[in-house]
Write a protein that holds these residues in place. Structure first.
Motif, PDB file in Angstrom:
ATOM      1  N   ILE A   1       0.858  -1.188   0.000  1.00 57.74           N
ATOM      2  CA  ILE A   1       0.000   0.000   0.000  1.00 57.74           C
ATOM      3  C   ILE A   1       0.888   1.229   0.000  1.00 57.74           C
ATOM      4  O   ILE A   1       1.914   1.269   0.700  1.00 57.74           O
ATOM      5  N   ALA A   2       0.506   2.261  -0.765  1.00 58.67           N
ATOM      6  CA  ALA A   2       1.164   3.567  -0.719  1.00 58.67           C
ATOM      7  C   ALA A   2       0.183   4.569  -0.126  1.00 58.67           C
ATOM      8  O   ALA A   2      -0.952   4.694  -0.604  1.00 58.67           O
ATOM      9  N   HIS A   3       0.618   5.275   0.913  1.00 62.07           N
ATOM     10  CA  HIS A   3      -0.255   6.262   1.552  1.00 62.07           C
ATOM     11  C   HIS A   3       0.224   7.669   1.237  1.00 62.07           C
ATOM     12  O   HIS A   3       1.415   7.974   1.320  1.00 62.07           O
ATOM     13  N   SER A   4      -0.733   8.560   0.906  1.00 58.69           N
ATOM     14  CA  SER A   4      -0.427   9.973   0.739  1.00 58.69           C
ATOM     15  C   SER A   4      -1.610  10.795   1.249  1.00 58.69           C
ATOM     16  O   SER A   4      -2.573  10.244   1.794  1.00 58.69           O
ATOM     17  N   SER A   5      -1.525  12.105   1.056  1.00 55.95           N
ATOM     18  CA  SER A   5      -2.543  12.976   1.646  1.00 55.95           C
ATOM     19  C   SER A   5      -2.646  14.282   0.884  1.00 55.95           C
ATOM     20  O   SER A   5      -1.797  14.599   0.027  1.00 55.95           O
ATOM     21  N   THR A   6      -3.667  15.059   1.209  1.00 54.85           N
ATOM     22  CA  THR A   6      -3.828  16.379   0.589  1.00 54.85           C
ATOM     23  C   THR A   6      -2.603  17.242   0.827  1.00 54.85           C
ATOM     24  O   THR A   6      -2.186  18.008  -0.046  1.00 54.85           O
ATOM     25  N   ALA A   7      -2.001  17.146   2.020  1.00 56.97           N
ATOM     26  CA  ALA A   7      -0.865  18.000   2.376  1.00 56.97           C
ATOM     27  C   ALA A   7       0.381  17.675   1.562  1.00 56.97           C
ATOM     28  O   ALA A   7       1.297  18.496   1.475  1.00 56.97           O
TER      29      ALA A   7
ATOM     30  N   ALA B   1      -9.796   5.058   1.506  1.00 58.15           N
ATOM     31  CA  ALA B   1     -10.099   6.480   1.615  1.00 58.15           C
ATOM     32  C   ALA B   1     -10.327   6.871   3.071  1.00 58.15           C
ATOM     33  O   ALA B   1     -11.065   6.185   3.803  1.00 58.15           O
ATOM     34  N   PHE B   2      -9.697   7.983   3.483  1.00 56.01           N
ATOM     35  CA  PHE B   2      -9.820   8.471   4.855  1.00 56.01           C
ATOM     36  C   PHE B   2     -10.293   9.918   4.841  1.00 56.01           C
ATOM     37  O   PHE B   2      -9.838  10.726   4.020  1.00 56.01           O
ATOM     38  N   PHE B   3     -11.199  10.233   5.762  1.00 56.59           N
ATOM     39  CA  PHE B   3     -11.782  11.569   5.837  1.00 56.59           C
ATOM     40  C   PHE B   3     -11.800  12.052   7.282  1.00 56.59           C
ATOM     41  O   PHE B   3     -12.046  11.274   8.208  1.00 56.59           O
ATOM     42  N   SER B   4     -11.560  13.369   7.479  1.00 59.90           N
ATOM     43  CA  SER B   4     -11.775  14.014   8.777  1.00 59.90           C
ATOM     44  C   SER B   4     -13.176  14.604   8.741  1.00 59.90           C
ATOM     45  O   SER B   4     -13.432  15.546   7.983  1.00 59.90           O
ATOM     46  N   ALA B   5     -14.067  14.054   9.537  1.00 54.50           N
ATOM     47  CA  ALA B   5     -15.489  14.378   9.377  1.00 54.50           C
ATOM     48  C   ALA B   5     -16.146  14.846  10.665  1.00 54.50           C
ATOM     49  O   ALA B   5     -17.334  14.604  10.889  1.00 54.50           O
TER      50      ALA B   5
ATOM     51  N   ALA C   1      -1.428   3.104 -10.477  1.00 54.48           N
ATOM     52  CA  ALA C   1      -1.123   2.157 -11.551  1.00 54.48           C
ATOM     53  C   ALA C   1      -0.118   1.106 -11.101  1.00 54.48           C
ATOM     54  O   ALA C   1       0.039   0.075 -11.762  1.00 54.48           O
ATOM     55  N   ARG C   2       0.543   1.364  -9.967  1.00 56.63           N
ATOM     56  CA  ARG C   2       1.595   0.468  -9.503  1.00 56.63           C
ATOM     57  C   ARG C   2       1.259  -0.258  -8.204  1.00 56.63           C
ATOM     58  O   ARG C   2       1.743  -1.361  -7.966  1.00 56.63           O
ATOM     59  N   VAL C   3       0.418   0.367  -7.351  1.00 55.09           N
ATOM     60  CA  VAL C   3       0.172  -0.181  -6.022  1.00 55.09           C
ATOM     61  C   VAL C   3      -1.142   0.404  -5.495  1.00 55.09           C
ATOM     62  O   VAL C   3      -1.497   1.532  -5.850  1.00 55.09           O
ATOM     63  N   PRO C   4      -1.894  -0.332  -4.685  1.00 54.76           N
ATOM     64  CA  PRO C   4      -3.094   0.247  -4.085  1.00 54.76           C
ATOM     65  C   PRO C   4      -2.754   1.500  -3.275  1.00 54.76           C
ATOM     66  O   PRO C   4      -1.760   1.521  -2.543  1.00 54.76           O
ATOM     67  N   VAL C   5      -3.578   2.528  -3.412  1.00 50.89           N
ATOM     68  CA  VAL C   5      -3.313   3.819  -2.783  1.00 50.89           C
ATOM     69  C   VAL C   5      -4.256   4.042  -1.603  1.00 50.89           C
ATOM     70  O   VAL C   5      -5.474   3.840  -1.700  1.00 50.89           O
ATOM     71  N   SER C   6      -3.667   4.472  -0.497  1.00 50.27           N
ATOM     72  CA  SER C   6      -4.407   4.999   0.653  1.00 50.27           C
ATOM     73  C   SER C   6      -4.272   6.515   0.601  1.00 50.27           C
ATOM     74  O   SER C   6      -3.179   7.035   0.357  1.00 50.27           O
ATOM     75  N   PHE C   7      -5.377   7.232   0.847  1.00 45.69           N
ATOM     76  CA  PHE C   7      -5.309   8.694   0.738  1.00 45.69           C
ATOM     77  C   PHE C   7      -6.141   9.345   1.831  1.00 45.69           C
ATOM     78  O   PHE C   7      -7.289   8.965   2.061  1.00 45.69           O
ATOM     79  N   ASP C   8      -5.525  10.315   2.501  1.00 50.80           N
ATOM     80  CA  ASP C   8      -6.221  11.091   3.514  1.00 50.80           C
ATOM     81  C   ASP C   8      -6.736  12.374   2.864  1.00 50.80           C
ATOM     82  O   ASP C   8      -5.962  13.273   2.531  1.00 50.80           O
ATOM     83  N   PHE C   9      -8.061  12.438   2.686  1.00 48.54           N
ATOM     84  CA  PHE C   9      -8.685  13.607   2.080  1.00 48.54           C
ATOM     85  C   PHE C   9      -8.881  14.747   3.068  1.00 48.54           C
ATOM     86  O   PHE C   9      -9.380  15.808   2.690  1.00 48.54           O
ATOM     87  N   ASP C  10      -8.554  14.524   4.337  1.00 51.87           N
ATOM     88  CA  ASP C  10      -8.717  15.537   5.370  1.00 51.87           C
ATOM     89  C   ASP C  10     -10.194  15.978   5.396  1.00 51.87           C
ATOM     90  O   ASP C  10     -11.070  15.128   5.463  1.00 51.87           O
ATOM     91  N   VAL C  11     -10.462  17.277   5.340  1.00 47.25           N
ATOM     92  CA  VAL C  11     -11.848  17.756   5.446  1.00 47.25           C
ATOM     93  C   VAL C  11     -12.553  17.820   4.096  1.00 47.25           C
ATOM     94  O   VAL C  11     -13.710  18.255   4.025  1.00 47.25           O
ATOM     95  N   HIS C  12     -11.890  17.410   3.024  1.00 46.24           N
ATOM     96  CA  HIS C  12     -12.569  17.329   1.726  1.00 46.24           C
ATOM     97  C   HIS C  12     -13.533  16.145   1.755  1.00 46.24           C
ATOM     98  O   HIS C  12     -13.117  15.010   1.970  1.00 46.24           O
ATOM     99  N   THR C  13     -14.809  16.392   1.544  1.00 44.69           N
ATOM    100  CA  THR C  13     -15.807  15.330   1.669  1.00 44.69           C
ATOM    101  C   THR C  13     -16.737  15.354   0.452  1.00 44.69           C
ATOM    102  O   THR C  13     -17.667  16.157   0.390  1.00 44.69           O
ATOM    103  N   ALA C  14     -16.428  14.500  -0.516  1.00 47.51           N
ATOM    104  CA  ALA C  14     -17.238  14.337  -1.731  1.00 47.51           C
ATOM    105  C   ALA C  14     -17.335  15.620  -2.551  1.00 47.51           C
ATOM    106  O   ALA C  14     -18.271  15.789  -3.334  1.00 47.51           O
ATOM    107  N   ASP C  15     -16.365  16.527  -2.389  1.00 47.75           N
ATOM    108  CA  ASP C  15     -16.345  17.733  -3.202  1.00 47.75           C
ATOM    109  C   ASP C  15     -15.602  17.456  -4.516  1.00 47.75           C
ATOM    110  O   ASP C  15     -15.235  16.315  -4.814  1.00 47.75           O
ATOM    111  N   ALA C  16     -15.353  18.490  -5.300  1.00 54.40           N
ATOM    112  CA  ALA C  16     -14.711  18.301  -6.607  1.00 54.40           C
ATOM    113  C   ALA C  16     -13.319  17.699  -6.459  1.00 54.40           C
ATOM    114  O   ALA C  16     -12.899  16.878  -7.284  1.00 54.40           O
ATOM    115  N   TYR C  17     -12.600  18.102  -5.413  1.00 51.21           N
ATOM    116  CA  TYR C  17     -11.267  17.544  -5.165  1.00 51.21           C
ATOM    117  C   TYR C  17     -11.363  16.032  -4.977  1.00 51.21           C
ATOM    118  O   TYR C  17     -10.583  15.272  -5.574  1.00 51.21           O
TER     119      TYR C  17
END
Length: 279
Positions: A115-121, A160-164, A133-149
């Motif tokens: 797994i590769a983890h990254s974040s908005t920051a 998928a991880f969210f601060s909610a 394309a190379r490895v399953p991705v973990s991503f912290d969207f922080d306070v972005h919740t189903a918006d365009a981002y």
């Protein structure tokens, strides 16, 4: 290695206490995942200063592989943390040399992990499809919740991880369903003192917060994510790793900084205290 955290690092500076700690979402997630039993790497960049040495030393002390942590001319990023009427506020910050473009060599290294983890920051959103394309991705969207981002990235994200904290439980559950419907295998929303909700697209689990003596909430959500990712990698039952994640998150709240011993803030760094209106 099992997990690789990619991008974002920072030095969390507490001017009122005169101390600093290593930090940044990806760094914190790497550390807490390693503590939870998942061999972990970190890909990123620090500067040639004392703060860069601090980050490298503390990641090494936590058994995180730093073979792809590059040192670049310039300064390591910092963020300032103040407490106003008991609430945490961020003051001046600078990302320093942390914003990098992943090289082909970086991508090949990342592909050796589960797994590769990254974040908005991390400011790597344009390269998330390359990661996926190379490895399953973990991503912290922080306070972005189903918006365009989120909509632009969710198709490349497996975990998928969210601060909610700003959402009701029903809204958080709708968010998890939205993420899973768009391809995420798992989705988690942390809700502060209201706990967390987790979904694998079939089953929803609710994890209550663990009571703690709250000193500073910085890094608590990152600890939760790190333990969850370690649990997924180790194929543990979700209810078990969620409970462990809640305990790890509570423990972080009982101290300043996300991890590591306090280091004295360099005398050359002076930061103005923000007003109560800073968020």
């Amino acid at each position: 290695m099992h997990l690789v955290a990619v991008g974002d690092n920072i030095t969390d500076c507490y001017p009122e206490q005169g101390v600093m700690f290593p930090g940044g979402n990806c760094v914190n997630v790497a550390v807490h995942s390693a503590r939870a039993g998942a061999p972990t790497s970190y890909v990123g960049a620090v500067g040639t200063d004392e703060r860069g040495t601090l980050l490298r030393d503390e990641l090494t002390a936590e058994s995180v592989d730093v073979s792809r942590l590059r040192t670049l001319p310039g300064e390591t990023g910092y963020a300032t943390v103040f407490h106003v009427d008991g609430d945490r506020h961020f003051g001046p910050f600078d990302r320093g040399v942390a914003e990098i473009t992943l090289s082909e060599e970086d991508l090949r290294f990342i592909a050796t992990h589960r797994i590769a983890h990254s974040s908005t920051a991390a400011q790597l959103t344009s390269q998330v499809p390359e990661l996926a394309a190379r490895v399953p991705v973990s991503f912290d969207f922080d306070v972005h919740t189903a918006d365009a981002y989120c909509q632009d990235l969710i198709g490349s994200v497996t975990h998928a991880f969210f601060s909610a904290s700003h959402l009701s439980e029903s809204e958080a559950l709708d968010l998890l369903a939205w993420a899973c419907d768009r391809g995420a295998s798992t989705a988690l929303a942390t809700r502060g003192s209201s706990g967390a909700v987790f979904s694998d697209g079939r089953t929803v689990l609710r994890q209550p917060a663990v009571a703690s003596r709250v000193e500073d909430t910085l890094g608590a959500g990152d600890a939760f994510i790190g333990v969850v990712l370690a649990g997924l990698i180790r194929e543990r039952p979700a209810d078990e790793f969620l409970a462990d994640a809640a305990r790890a998150s509570a423990a972080v709240c009982e101290r300043f900084g996300a991890f590591g011993p306090a280091r004295a803030l360099p005398a050359a760094l002076h930061f103005p205290r923000p007003s109560v209106h800073v968020s």
